[in-house]
Design a protein around this motif. Structure first.
Motif, PDB file in Angstrom:
ATOM      1  N   GLY A 124      25.022  -7.155  -5.717  1.00 39.20           N
ATOM      2  CA  GLY A 124      25.608  -6.174  -4.433  1.00 39.20           C
ATOM      3  C   GLY A 124      24.611  -4.628  -4.776  1.00 39.20           C
ATOM      4  N   ASP A 125      24.742  -4.509  -6.153  1.00 40.90           N
ATOM      5  CA  ASP A 125      24.035  -3.134  -6.483  1.00 40.90           C
ATOM      6  C   ASP A 125      22.518  -3.046  -6.459  1.00 40.90           C
ATOM      7  OD1 ASP A 125      26.458  -1.812  -7.273  1.00 40.90           O
ATOM      8  OD2 ASP A 125      26.392  -2.667  -9.356  1.00 40.90           O
ATOM      9  N   CYS A 126      22.019  -4.383  -6.626  1.00 41.62           N
ATOM     10  CA  CYS A 126      20.417  -4.683  -6.425  1.00 41.62           C
ATOM     11  C   CYS A 126      20.029  -4.297  -4.874  1.00 41.62           C
ATOM     12  CB  CYS A 126      20.085  -5.665  -6.657  1.00 41.62           C
ATOM     13  SG  CYS A 126      20.075  -5.958  -8.686  1.00 41.62           S
ATOM     14  N   ARG A 127      21.118  -4.883  -4.142  1.00 40.26           N
ATOM     15  CA  ARG A 127      20.752  -4.664  -2.672  1.00 40.26           C
ATOM     16  C   ARG A 127      21.009  -3.506  -2.218  1.00 40.26           C
ATOM     17  NH1 ARG A 127      23.726  -9.968  -2.476  1.00 40.26           N
ATOM     18  NH2 ARG A 127      25.560  -9.032  -2.107  1.00 40.26           N
ATOM     19  N   ARG A 128      21.919  -2.665  -2.671  1.00 42.46           N
ATOM     20  CA  ARG A 128      22.105  -1.359  -2.231  1.00 42.46           C
ATOM     21  C   ARG A 128      20.551  -0.171  -2.625  1.00 42.46           C
ATOM     22  NH1 ARG A 128      27.430  -3.165  -3.382  1.00 42.46           N
ATOM     23  NH2 ARG A 128      28.598  -2.809  -1.476  1.00 42.46           N
ATOM     24  N   VAL A 129      20.536  -0.880  -3.978  1.00 45.82           N
ATOM     25  CA  VAL A 129      19.254   0.089  -4.473  1.00 45.82           C
ATOM     26  C   VAL A 129      17.913  -0.116  -3.579  1.00 45.82           C
ATOM     27  CG1 VAL A 129      17.784   0.320  -6.453  1.00 45.82           C
ATOM     28  CG2 VAL A 129      20.321   0.192  -6.716  1.00 45.82           C
ATOM     29  N   ALA A 130      17.741  -1.302  -3.269  1.00 44.58           N
ATOM     30  CA  ALA A 130      16.537  -1.905  -2.530  1.00 44.58           C
ATOM     31  C   ALA A 130      16.731  -1.363  -1.210  1.00 44.58           C
ATOM     32  CB  ALA A 130      16.498  -3.495  -2.511  1.00 44.58           C
ATOM     33  N   SER A 131      17.926  -1.340  -0.596  1.00 44.65           N
ATOM     34  CA  SER A 131      17.719  -0.880   0.952  1.00 44.65           C
ATOM     35  C   SER A 131      17.933   0.508   1.261  1.00 44.65           C
ATOM     36  CB  SER A 131      19.276  -1.547   1.459  1.00 44.65           C
ATOM     37  OG  SER A 131      20.382  -1.151   0.782  1.00 44.65           O
ATOM     38  N   ASN A 132      18.470   1.270   0.107  1.00 44.94           N
ATOM     39  CA  ASN A 132      18.650   2.834   0.291  1.00 44.94           C
ATOM     40  C   ASN A 132      17.792   3.752  -0.579  1.00 44.94           C
ATOM     41  OD1 ASN A 132      20.865   2.511   1.405  1.00 44.94           O
ATOM     42  ND2 ASN A 132      22.366   2.254  -0.206  1.00 44.94           N
ATOM     43  N   ALA A 133      16.797   2.903  -1.038  1.00 46.50           N
ATOM     44  CA  ALA A 133      15.647   3.869  -1.909  1.00 46.50           C
ATOM     45  C   ALA A 133      14.611   4.543  -0.727  1.00 46.50           C
ATOM     46  CB  ALA A 133      14.828   2.998  -2.722  1.00 46.50           C
ATOM     47  N   ASP A 134      14.020   5.663  -1.160  1.00 41.60           N
ATOM     48  CA  ASP A 134      13.289   6.401  -0.106  1.00 41.60           C
ATOM     49  C   ASP A 134      11.758   5.482  -0.042  1.00 41.60           C
ATOM     50  OD1 ASP A 134      14.829   8.675   1.085  1.00 41.60           O
ATOM     51  OD2 ASP A 134      14.919   9.063  -1.049  1.00 41.60           O
ATOM     52  N   ARG A 135      11.258   5.405  -1.396  1.00 43.80           N
ATOM     53  CA  ARG A 135      10.175   4.543  -1.702  1.00 43.80           C
ATOM     54  C   ARG A 135      10.533   3.681  -2.959  1.00 43.80           C
ATOM     55  NH1 ARG A 135       6.700   3.826   2.015  1.00 43.80           N
ATOM     56  NH2 ARG A 135       5.245   3.137   0.458  1.00 43.80           N
ATOM     57  N   ILE A 136       9.874   2.438  -2.879  1.00 42.99           N
ATOM     58  CA  ILE A 136       9.986   1.605  -4.077  1.00 42.99           C
ATOM     59  C   ILE A 136       8.715   1.162  -4.416  1.00 42.99           C
ATOM     60  CG2 ILE A 136      10.830  -0.800  -4.736  1.00 42.99           C
ATOM     61  CD1 ILE A 136      13.066  -0.612  -2.609  1.00 42.99           C
ATOM     62  N   VAL A 137       8.500   1.195  -5.690  1.00 43.51           N
ATOM     63  CA  VAL A 137       7.040   0.841  -6.290  1.00 43.51           C
ATOM     64  C   VAL A 137       7.394  -0.519  -7.020  1.00 43.51           C
ATOM     65  CG1 VAL A 137       5.422   1.394  -8.145  1.00 43.51           C
ATOM     66  CG2 VAL A 137       6.641   3.275  -6.583  1.00 43.51           C
ATOM     67  N   ALA A 138       6.508  -1.499  -6.637  1.00 48.67           N
ATOM     68  CA  ALA A 138       6.468  -2.844  -7.450  1.00 48.67           C
ATOM     69  C   ALA A 138       5.131  -3.032  -7.984  1.00 48.67           C
ATOM     70  CB  ALA A 138       6.790  -3.592  -6.404  1.00 48.67           C
ATOM     71  N   PRO A 139       5.183  -3.626  -9.194  1.00 46.86           N
ATOM     72  CA  PRO A 139       3.891  -3.812  -9.809  1.00 46.86           C
ATOM     73  C   PRO A 139       3.057  -4.709  -9.399  1.00 46.86           C
ATOM     74  CG  PRO A 139       5.678  -4.689 -11.239  1.00 46.86           C
ATOM     75  CD  PRO A 139       6.342  -4.136  -9.941  1.00 46.86           C
ATOM     76  N   SER A 140       3.455  -5.785  -8.506  1.00 50.63           N
ATOM     77  CA  SER A 140       2.862  -7.072  -8.028  1.00 50.63           C
ATOM     78  C   SER A 140       3.381  -7.508  -6.676  1.00 50.63           C
ATOM     79  CB  SER A 140       3.093  -8.087  -9.274  1.00 50.63           C
ATOM     80  OG  SER A 140       4.383  -8.388  -9.465  1.00 50.63           O
ATOM     81  N   GLN A 141       2.885  -8.069  -6.209  1.00 51.93           N
ATOM     82  CA  GLN A 141       2.961  -8.883  -5.031  1.00 51.93           C
ATOM     83  C   GLN A 141       4.587  -9.889  -5.272  1.00 51.93           C
ATOM     84  OE1 GLN A 141       0.019 -10.979  -3.357  1.00 51.93           O
ATOM     85  NE2 GLN A 141      -1.264  -8.940  -3.016  1.00 51.93           N
ATOM     86  N   THR A 142       4.580 -10.385  -6.448  1.00 47.82           N
ATOM     87  CA  THR A 142       5.625 -11.117  -6.775  1.00 47.82           C
ATOM     88  C   THR A 142       6.907 -10.382  -6.855  1.00 47.82           C
ATOM     89  OG1 THR A 142       4.189 -12.726  -8.054  1.00 47.82           O
ATOM     90  CG2 THR A 142       6.451 -12.695  -8.573  1.00 47.82           C
ATOM     91  N   VAL A 143       6.972  -9.190  -7.429  1.00 47.97           N
ATOM     92  CA  VAL A 143       8.176  -8.500  -7.572  1.00 47.97           C
ATOM     93  C   VAL A 143       8.456  -7.725  -6.188  1.00 47.97           C
ATOM     94  CG1 VAL A 143       9.033  -6.382  -8.537  1.00 47.97           C
ATOM     95  CG2 VAL A 143       7.633  -7.963  -9.715  1.00 47.97           C
ATOM     96  N   GLU A 144       7.205  -7.424  -5.445  1.00 42.66           N
ATOM     97  CA  GLU A 144       7.524  -6.841  -3.940  1.00 42.66           C
ATOM     98  C   GLU A 144       8.358  -8.104  -3.097  1.00 42.66           C
ATOM     99  OE1 GLU A 144       4.876  -5.587  -0.213  1.00 42.66           O
ATOM    100  OE2 GLU A 144       4.005  -7.031  -1.488  1.00 42.66           O
TER     101      GLU A 144
END
Length: 357
Positions: A124-144
């Motif tokens: 649940g915390d991960c979902r809130r972080v992913a949905s509420n961040a203004d921008r998200i940086v991922a190192p790869s398409q796998t992580v994206e």
């Protein structure tokens, strides 16, 4: 631009790939005209709230490395730092989740650097972080893909890979002692056994191999090499400094990538940039395939994806027909300076977009 990096731990208190990635970025950004401040738990001696080390300013949010205290004191620390943008890791997810409403209140965009989900992070915390961040940086398409599974929007995610010091590759000497190299922290996910099993299949051929790195699994890996009767041809080099490691990579012909977890295959990138033929075992939780599979690798990249030790051995033999290189100029696009530009673009987008709402 003033960037506040928020993380309870720094490289002074904990060593992880995500922290090493963030530390490189902080150092690069600190060499520009932009201002950097690191909000963290106090790791220095004394009780003074601010400490400058190697030109970087650290401000203590708390002095105990206590997750609860860190969360409770973060709002005041952010207010005092007065940044233009906040850069925070995705884990511990509770920290990023707690920072979000503070950033909203202070009208500061929050950029989440997502490397991997922590063992203690609730879904649940991960979902809130992913949905509420203004921008998200991922190192790869796998992580994206992982971020999107947690609810992150495609439009909010920037894929920014790891960087390399290409000038070091150009200037480093060449150590021709080894034909094949594995390089990584030797933890429970290193999976060096696949590489050793492939080498055992080729024990009747001429080759020399090196394993660079250290960690809790090192003794077991060395024991496996001994059990396979190839220990006398596999050198365990331990940790090397950057120039020593690059020298070995430039002299080698094949880089072996077998780790089970790699949000970004940083060591494989270094190997390819040093001219190695990359051979990677496919792993569900590894992004290594993104560097060498046909649909996503750079033009003229030399490498193959395999699934078994026998396939690995076959590709080692096939690599023998390819010329030896000590550098691949195409990988200059991964130079640290170019990666820094991509982060700055991400920060500017977060700031510009925030002003629209």
């Amino acid at each position: 631009m003033r960037v506040a990096f928020v993380s309870m731990h720094t490289h002074h208190t904990r060593d992880t790939p995500a922290i090493r990635r963030r530390t490189r970025l902080i150092r690069l950004l600190n060499q520009t005209e932009h201002a950097v401040v690191v909000l963290c738990s106090r790791w220095w001696d004394g009780d003074h709230p601010t400490f400058e080390h190697e030109g970087i300013t650290y401000r203590a949010v708390d002095g105990e490395c206590s997750p609860n205290h860190f969360i409770a004191k973060l709002p005041l620390a952010l207010r005092r730092a007065d940044p233009d943008v906040v850069h925070i890791p995705n884990t511990p997810a509770r920290h990023a989740r707690a920072a979000n409403p503070v950033c909203r209140m202070l009208r500061i965009p929050m950029v989440v650097d997502w490397w991997a989900v922590g063992d203690d992070d609730a879904a649940g915390d991960c979902r809130r972080v992913a949905s509420n961040a203004d921008r998200i940086v991922a190192p790869s398409q796998t992580v994206e893909t992982v971020v999107r599974e947690y609810g992150g929007s495609e439009a909010s995610i920037s894929v920014i890979p790891e960087g390399i010091d290409f000038s070091l590759i150009e200037s480093a000497p060449v150590n021709t002692e080894f034909d094949l190299v594995y390089s990584r922290h030797l933890d429970e996910h290193a999976n060096v056994e696949t590489f050793l099993l492939a080498l055992a299949e080729l024990r009747d051929r001429e080759w020399s191999a090196a394993i660079i790195g250290n960690g809790a699994a090192a003794a077991d890996i060395e024991r496996t090499a001994r059990d396979l009767r190839i220990r006398d041809r596999v050198s365990f080099l331990g940790e090397l400094d950057d120039e020593q490691r690059v020298a070995v990579l430039k002299g080698a012909h094949v880089f072996a990538q077998t780790a089970e977890r790699e949000p970004f295959a940083t060591n494989l990138l270094w190997g390819l940039a040093c001219g190695c033929v990359g051979i990677a075992e496919y792993q569900t939780d590894s992004a290594a395939h993104e560097l060498i599979e046909q649909k996503s690798r750079l033009p003229d990249t030399r490498g193959e994806l395999v699934s078994t030790p026998q396939e690995f051995a076959d590709e080692i033999v096939a690599a023998g027909s390819l010329e030896h290189r000590t550098i691949d100029p195409a990988y200059e696009r991964y130079d640290d300076s170019k990666i820094l530009d991509r982060y700055l673009t991400c920060y500017r987008q977060a700031i510009d977009n925030y002003g629209l709402f």
